[in-house]
Each structure stands twice: as C-alpha cells, then as structure tokens.
Design a protein around this motif. Structure first.
Motif, PDB file in Angstrom:
ATOM      1  N   THR A  59      -1.800   4.335 -29.603  1.00 32.06           N
ATOM      2  CA  THR A  59      -0.644   4.770 -28.663  1.00 32.06           C
ATOM      3  C   THR A  59       0.179   5.824 -29.124  1.00 32.06           C
ATOM      4  O   THR A  59      -0.068   5.780 -30.359  1.00 32.06           O
ATOM      5  CB  THR A  59       0.175   3.498 -28.495  1.00 32.06           C
ATOM      6  N   GLY A  60       0.710   6.413 -28.478  1.00 34.90           N
ATOM      7  CA  GLY A  60       1.387   7.638 -28.873  1.00 34.90           C
ATOM      8  C   GLY A  60       1.318   9.131 -28.367  1.00 34.90           C
ATOM      9  O   GLY A  60       0.512   9.427 -27.613  1.00 34.90           O
ATOM     10  N   PRO A  61       2.076  10.072 -28.782  1.00 35.75           N
ATOM     11  CA  PRO A  61       1.699  11.308 -28.373  1.00 35.75           C
ATOM     12  C   PRO A  61       0.844  12.247 -29.027  1.00 35.75           C
ATOM     13  O   PRO A  61       0.673  11.869 -30.323  1.00 35.75           O
ATOM     14  CB  PRO A  61       3.327  12.031 -28.610  1.00 35.75           C
ATOM     15  N   TYR A  62       0.210  12.982 -28.222  1.00 33.19           N
ATOM     16  CA  TYR A  62      -0.679  13.916 -28.552  1.00 33.19           C
ATOM     17  C   TYR A  62      -0.655  15.245 -28.118  1.00 33.19           C
ATOM     18  O   TYR A  62      -0.030  15.407 -27.144  1.00 33.19           O
ATOM     19  CB  TYR A  62      -2.193  13.386 -28.282  1.00 33.19           C
ATOM     20  N   ASN A  63      -1.085  16.154 -29.200  1.00 33.21           N
ATOM     21  CA  ASN A  63      -0.827  17.676 -28.657  1.00 33.21           C
ATOM     22  C   ASN A  63      -2.505  17.986 -28.049  1.00 33.21           C
ATOM     23  O   ASN A  63      -3.400  17.168 -28.584  1.00 33.21           O
ATOM     24  CB  ASN A  63      -0.869  18.769 -29.767  1.00 33.21           C
ATOM     25  N   THR A  64      -2.327  18.698 -26.851  1.00 30.55           N
ATOM     26  CA  THR A  64      -3.682  18.763 -26.298  1.00 30.55           C
ATOM     27  C   THR A  64      -3.978  20.146 -25.651  1.00 30.55           C
ATOM     28  O   THR A  64      -3.101  20.900 -25.655  1.00 30.55           O
ATOM     29  CB  THR A  64      -3.667  17.900 -24.852  1.00 30.55           C
ATOM     30  N   PHE A  65      -5.302  20.241 -25.449  1.00 31.49           N
ATOM     31  CA  PHE A  65      -5.630  21.832 -24.922  1.00 31.49           C
ATOM     32  C   PHE A  65      -6.876  21.250 -23.991  1.00 31.49           C
ATOM     33  O   PHE A  65      -7.897  20.666 -24.340  1.00 31.49           O
ATOM     34  CB  PHE A  65      -6.253  22.532 -26.070  1.00 31.49           C
ATOM     35  N   TYR A  66      -6.786  21.784 -22.764  1.00 33.36           N
ATOM     36  CA  TYR A  66      -7.555  21.152 -21.614  1.00 33.36           C
ATOM     37  C   TYR A  66      -8.770  22.532 -21.410  1.00 33.36           C
ATOM     38  O   TYR A  66      -8.331  23.390 -21.402  1.00 33.36           O
ATOM     39  CB  TYR A  66      -6.764  21.122 -20.337  1.00 33.36           C
ATOM     40  N   LEU A 106      -9.656  14.085 -30.811  1.00 30.24           N
ATOM     41  CA  LEU A 106     -10.121  13.248 -29.808  1.00 30.24           C
ATOM     42  C   LEU A 106     -10.426  14.270 -28.721  1.00 30.24           C
ATOM     43  O   LEU A 106      -9.734  15.130 -28.434  1.00 30.24           O
ATOM     44  CB  LEU A 106      -9.103  12.526 -29.381  1.00 30.24           C
ATOM     45  N   GLU A 107     -11.730  13.934 -27.980  1.00 29.68           N
ATOM     46  CA  GLU A 107     -12.106  14.804 -26.855  1.00 29.68           C
ATOM     47  C   GLU A 107     -12.214  13.572 -25.661  1.00 29.68           C
ATOM     48  O   GLU A 107     -12.682  12.642 -25.968  1.00 29.68           O
ATOM     49  CB  GLU A 107     -13.640  15.397 -27.127  1.00 29.68           C
ATOM     50  N   TRP A 108     -11.502  13.958 -24.719  1.00 31.55           N
ATOM     51  CA  TRP A 108     -11.257  12.931 -23.614  1.00 31.55           C
ATOM     52  C   TRP A 108     -12.265  13.688 -22.421  1.00 31.55           C
ATOM     53  O   TRP A 108     -11.639  14.680 -22.021  1.00 31.55           O
ATOM     54  CB  TRP A 108      -9.829  12.673 -23.142  1.00 31.55           C
ATOM     55  N   TYR A 109     -13.277  13.150 -22.134  1.00 30.38           N
ATOM     56  CA  TYR A 109     -14.051  13.681 -21.179  1.00 30.38           C
ATOM     57  C   TYR A 109     -13.892  12.914 -19.843  1.00 30.38           C
ATOM     58  O   TYR A 109     -14.044  11.947 -19.483  1.00 30.38           O
ATOM     59  CB  TYR A 109     -15.802  13.353 -21.591  1.00 30.38           C
ATOM     60  N   PHE A 110     -13.329  13.816 -18.944  1.00 34.60           N
ATOM     61  CA  PHE A 110     -12.884  13.329 -17.565  1.00 34.60           C
ATOM     62  C   PHE A 110     -13.935  12.995 -16.624  1.00 34.60           C
ATOM     63  O   PHE A 110     -14.045  12.382 -15.742  1.00 34.60           O
ATOM     64  CB  PHE A 110     -11.956  14.258 -16.922  1.00 34.60           C
ATOM     65  N   ASP A 111     -15.085  13.955 -16.647  1.00 33.66           N
ATOM     66  CA  ASP A 111     -16.347  13.962 -16.187  1.00 33.66           C
ATOM     67  C   ASP A 111     -17.254  14.660 -16.840  1.00 33.66           C
ATOM     68  O   ASP A 111     -17.236  15.036 -17.995  1.00 33.66           O
ATOM     69  CB  ASP A 111     -16.138  14.201 -14.724  1.00 33.66           C
ATOM     70  N   ASP A 112     -18.419  15.243 -16.272  1.00 39.24           N
ATOM     71  CA  ASP A 112     -19.423  16.011 -16.963  1.00 39.24           C
ATOM     72  C   ASP A 112     -19.047  17.558 -16.972  1.00 39.24           C
ATOM     73  O   ASP A 112     -19.661  18.422 -17.342  1.00 39.24           O
ATOM     74  CB  ASP A 112     -20.701  15.903 -15.917  1.00 39.24           C
ATOM     75  N   LYS A 113     -17.793  18.009 -16.538  1.00 43.34           N
ATOM     76  CA  LYS A 113     -17.427  19.124 -16.427  1.00 43.34           C
ATOM     77  C   LYS A 113     -16.232  19.378 -17.392  1.00 43.34           C
ATOM     78  O   LYS A 113     -16.194  20.662 -17.941  1.00 43.34           O
ATOM     79  CB  LYS A 113     -17.173  19.710 -15.121  1.00 43.34           C
ATOM     80  N   ASP A 114     -15.183  18.576 -17.523  1.00 44.75           N
ATOM     81  CA  ASP A 114     -13.926  18.960 -17.969  1.00 44.75           C
ATOM     82  C   ASP A 114     -13.567  17.954 -19.198  1.00 44.75           C
ATOM     83  O   ASP A 114     -13.907  17.076 -19.087  1.00 44.75           O
ATOM     84  CB  ASP A 114     -12.745  18.669 -16.951  1.00 44.75           C
ATOM     85  N   VAL A 115     -13.079  18.556 -20.359  1.00 40.24           N
ATOM     86  CA  VAL A 115     -12.641  17.896 -21.253  1.00 40.24           C
ATOM     87  C   VAL A 115     -11.092  18.288 -21.932  1.00 40.24           C
ATOM     88  O   VAL A 115     -10.809  19.424 -21.642  1.00 40.24           O
ATOM     89  CB  VAL A 115     -13.481  18.087 -22.278  1.00 40.24           C
ATOM     90  N   LYS A 116     -10.351  17.215 -22.438  1.00 42.18           N
ATOM     91  CA  LYS A 116      -9.165  17.469 -23.031  1.00 42.18           C
ATOM     92  C   LYS A 116      -9.153  17.176 -24.507  1.00 42.18           C
ATOM     93  O   LYS A 116      -9.831  15.879 -24.807  1.00 42.18           O
ATOM     94  CB  LYS A 116      -8.103  16.454 -22.480  1.00 42.18           C
ATOM     95  N   CYS A 117      -9.176  18.184 -25.271  1.00 40.08           N
ATOM     96  CA  CYS A 117      -9.288  18.091 -26.841  1.00 40.08           C
ATOM     97  C   CYS A 117      -7.713  17.758 -27.105  1.00 40.08           C
ATOM     98  O   CYS A 117      -6.628  18.153 -26.693  1.00 40.08           O
ATOM     99  CB  CYS A 117      -9.392  19.404 -27.219  1.00 40.08           C
TER     100      CYS A 117
END
Length: 150
Positions: free
Chosen positions: A82-89, A120-131
């Motif tokens: 849980t908590g805040p993350y810096n991200t890059f889409y 952490l990589e969050w894969y939304f689908d087979d095309k997009d990821v949030k680092c």
C-alpha cells in the motif's frame, strides 16, 4: 512522470525468472500456464538488485478470491505494498521495449524513492505498462494529487 497510490496491499503469486532479462517471458508463460485465465486478474513484474548485483525478476499475478485451489500450490508469494508510487506510463510497450529501462532509470533517480523498495511493472493488457517505484516513508504523506486504485 505521475503519482499513483495503492489503497491496499495486493497479494500476488510469482514465478522467478531464471535470468534477467532473457528469462522474463518464460516466467510469465509458466505463471499463465498454472493460473486459470480471468478477466479481472492483473499481472505485474517485480524486480530489485540482489546481493550479488544481479537483478532478481518475478513475474506476478494478482491473487483472486477464486484462487483458493492455488493457495497450497508451490507458487511463490509477494505483497505489493500500500502507498504512493512514482510512475511512468508506456503505451504499446512491446514496440518500445527500450523505454522500460529508461523509465526505471528516471524513476530511480528521484530523491523520494524508497531505497529499500523495488521496481514494479503493472501490465494493463498486452500493450500497455505502468513502470512504478514506491516512495520512502517520509514522502508518503504527499498523496493528495495521486490517482487511487481500490
């Protein structure tokens, strides 16, 4: 770069890649072969530098309520905190694979990053990821502008 806050811990099942980066796809294939497909299952990549300097990478899938049959399986577990993350889409990441290490390089240079955190990589689908990288405890109160995931 954006901010994002997980409002609760996310339990995952994991398979560790045998090497980085070459073993990543095989780890995800193994994980997908074990777990039943589900439209609500989120997939993640979790990595950090090991004591020997090599990168440890885990292909991860969110544990769902319907996964009770897999709770006693030999799958590894990891909790996304849980908590805040810096991200890059990164849209269409498969055609922009070189952008993933660049995104983490940028994220890890930020002073508010948790020095004991993970990538952490969050894969939304087979095309997009949030680092994503978690913020250190002293920066976790700056969540007012963050998007939330419940």
């Amino acid at each position: 770069m954006d901010s994002f806050t997980f409002q609760h811990d996310i339990e995952t099942f994991c398979v560790t890649a045998t090497s980085f980066p070459d073993g990543i796809e095989a780890a995800f294939s193994e994980l997908r072969a074990i777990l039943p497909p589900h439209e609500n299952r989120h997939f993640y990549g979790i990595s950090w530098r090991g004591e020997d300097g090599n990168i440890i990478y885990k292909a991860a899938a969110e544990v769902l309520d319907s996964d009770e049959n897999f709770m006693h399986h030999d799958l590894q577990r990891f909790t996304i905190k849980t908590g805040p993350y810096n991200t890059f889409y990164i849209p269409d990441f498969r055609n922009h694979m070189a952008e993933i290490p660049k995104a983490f390089e940028l994220l890890l240079k930020q002073h508010e990053v948790d020095p004991n955190g993970y990538c952490l990589e969050w894969y939304f689908d087979d095309k997009d990821v949030k680092c994503m990288v978690p913020l250190g405890k002293e920066y976790q109160s700056f969540t007012g502008l963050n998007k939330e995931y419940n």
